[in-house]
Design an enzyme around this catalytic site. Structure first.
Site, PDB file in Angstrom:
ATOM      1  N   GLU A 174       3.835   4.250   5.984  1.00 33.94           N
ATOM      2  CA  GLU A 174       2.646   3.396   5.908  1.00 33.94           C
ATOM      3  C   GLU A 174       1.569   4.115   5.103  1.00 33.94           C
ATOM      4  O   GLU A 174       1.534   5.352   5.078  1.00 33.94           O
ATOM      5  CB  GLU A 174       2.192   3.098   7.345  1.00 33.94           C
ATOM      6  N   ASP A 211      -5.512   2.506  10.437  1.00 36.92           N
ATOM      7  CA  ASP A 211      -6.942   2.308  10.673  1.00 36.92           C
ATOM      8  C   ASP A 211      -7.126   1.889  12.127  1.00 36.92           C
ATOM      9  O   ASP A 211      -7.201   2.738  13.009  1.00 36.92           O
ATOM     10  CB  ASP A 211      -7.421   1.253   9.664  1.00 36.92           C
ATOM     11  N   GLY A 253       0.782  -1.240   0.000  1.00 41.47           N
ATOM     12  CA  GLY A 253       0.000   0.000   0.000  1.00 41.47           C
ATOM     13  C   GLY A 253       0.807   1.279   0.000  1.00 41.47           C
ATOM     14  O   GLY A 253       0.420   2.279  -0.606  1.00 41.47           O
ATOM     15  N   PHE A 301     -14.045   3.432   3.386  1.00 44.58           N
ATOM     16  CA  PHE A 301     -13.017   2.606   2.758  1.00 44.58           C
ATOM     17  C   PHE A 301     -12.554   3.306   1.494  1.00 44.58           C
ATOM     18  O   PHE A 301     -13.335   3.657   0.627  1.00 44.58           O
ATOM     19  CB  PHE A 301     -13.525   1.208   2.433  1.00 44.58           C
TER      20      PHE A 301
HETATM   21  P1  IMP Z   1      -4.804  -1.446  10.649  1.00 49.61           P
HETATM   22  O1  IMP Z   1      -3.930  -2.533  11.190  1.00 49.61           O
HETATM   23  O2  IMP Z   1      -6.255  -1.679  10.973  1.00 49.61           O
HETATM   24  O3  IMP Z   1      -4.369  -0.067  11.050  1.00 49.61           O
HETATM   25  O4  IMP Z   1      -4.756  -1.589   9.090  1.00 49.61           O
HETATM   26  C1  IMP Z   1      -3.830  -0.990   8.314  1.00 49.61           C
HETATM   27  C2  IMP Z   1      -3.827  -1.589   6.942  1.00 49.61           C
HETATM   28  O5  IMP Z   1      -5.144  -1.939   6.490  1.00 49.61           O
HETATM   29  C3  IMP Z   1      -3.334  -0.577   5.946  1.00 49.61           C
HETATM   30  O6  IMP Z   1      -1.945  -0.660   5.803  1.00 49.61           O
HETATM   31  C4  IMP Z   1      -4.088  -0.943   4.699  1.00 49.61           C
HETATM   32  O7  IMP Z   1      -3.361  -1.908   3.958  1.00 49.61           O
HETATM   33  C5  IMP Z   1      -5.377  -1.551   5.164  1.00 49.61           C
HETATM   34  N1  IMP Z   1      -6.483  -0.566   5.135  1.00 49.61           N
HETATM   35  C6  IMP Z   1      -7.096   0.017   6.186  1.00 49.61           C
HETATM   36  N2  IMP Z   1      -8.059   0.865   5.801  1.00 49.61           N
HETATM   37  C7  IMP Z   1      -8.046   0.828   4.445  1.00 49.61           C
HETATM   38  C8  IMP Z   1      -8.800   1.516   3.432  1.00 49.61           C
HETATM   39  O8  IMP Z   1      -9.703   2.357   3.683  1.00 49.61           O
HETATM   40  N3  IMP Z   1      -8.487   1.217   2.155  1.00 49.61           N
HETATM   41  C9  IMP Z   1      -7.515   0.328   1.812  1.00 49.61           C
HETATM   42  N4  IMP Z   1      -6.781  -0.323   2.717  1.00 49.61           N
HETATM   43  C10 IMP Z   1      -7.048  -0.087   4.021  1.00 49.61           C
HETATM   44 MG    MG Z   2      -0.873  -1.588   4.075  1.00 52.28          MG
END
Ligand code: IMP
Ligand code: MG
Length: 176
Positions: A98, A102, A43, A151
């Site tokens: 990063e 989220d 990403g 999203f």
């Molecule tokens: P976390 O561990 O929940 O903070 O997730 C982080 C990862 O989830 C990011 O590095 C993204 O790859 C993916 N992610 C979270 N939200 C989105 C979104 O809205 N669109 C696309 N990927 C997302």
């Molecule tokens: Mg990611």
């Protein structure tokens, strides 16, 4: 064009302006030091490429890949290292790049793992921050944009591995 009828949340022009500002800030903050910039695949790849060219310092780059969402939009909470650093980060000033924070669970795992390896310093630069869904206490020092709980895809971010090549950051239309 791809079959995405989502709305543009952040245009390519706004992204470029913000990336330039972040690069200037990082250049100031790390003056006189040498950075190891660690991009989190896949990403952050596009953001990383633009950001490092906005940083006017001697630096090295490396990448890590971790599992997070799979093909779904819901966090599994499980984090696994799929690709580790090529070089040691011991004693280095590390900047994790990063795409989006989220729940923060991915970042929490990564920062704990790198801290345990004896880095000299560790900070995080994320393109996007979705603070409303946070399940950890990690706080990135550098944040491109804070966004509401939607999203989003484009500029490196995917839905089921698609849309990473969209030049703008777009909101994925909800199904049904
Ligand atoms: P976390 O561990 O929940 O903070 O997730 C982080 C990862 O989830 C990011 O590095 C993204 O790859 C993916 N992610 C979270 N939200 C989105 C979104 O809205 N669109 C696309 N990927 C997302
Ligand atoms: Mg990611």
């Amino acid at each position: 064009m791809q079959d995405l009828h989502g709305k543009v949340l952040i245009s390519r022009q706004r992204i470029a302006e913000r990336v330039a500002q972040l690069g200037q800030q990082i250049t100031k903050d790390y003056a006189g030091r040498e950075l190891l910039v660690v991009g989190i695949l896949k990403g952050a790849s596009i953001f990383m490429c633009d950001l490092i060219r906005a940083i006017d310092l001697p630096l090295q780059i490396d990448f890590m890949a971790v599992s997070s969402y799979g093909a779904s939009t819901v966090s599994s909470g499980a984090v696994r290292i799929l690709k580790d650093l090529d070089q040691s980060c011991k004693g280095k000033d590390v900047l994790i790049v990063e795409d989006i924070v989220d729940t923060g669970l991915t970042l929490q795992y990564l920062t704990e793992a790198l801290m345990a390896r004896g880095v000299r310093s560790l900070e995080v630069c994320c393109l996007l921050d979705k603070p409303s869904r946070r399940k950890s206490t990690v706080a990135p020092l550098y944040i491109g944009f804070t966004i509401p709980d939607a999203f989003i895809v484009g500029y490196g971010l995917d839905y089921a591995e698609k849309y990473r090549n969209l030049p703008d950051i777009c909101q994925l239309p909800t199904e049904g």
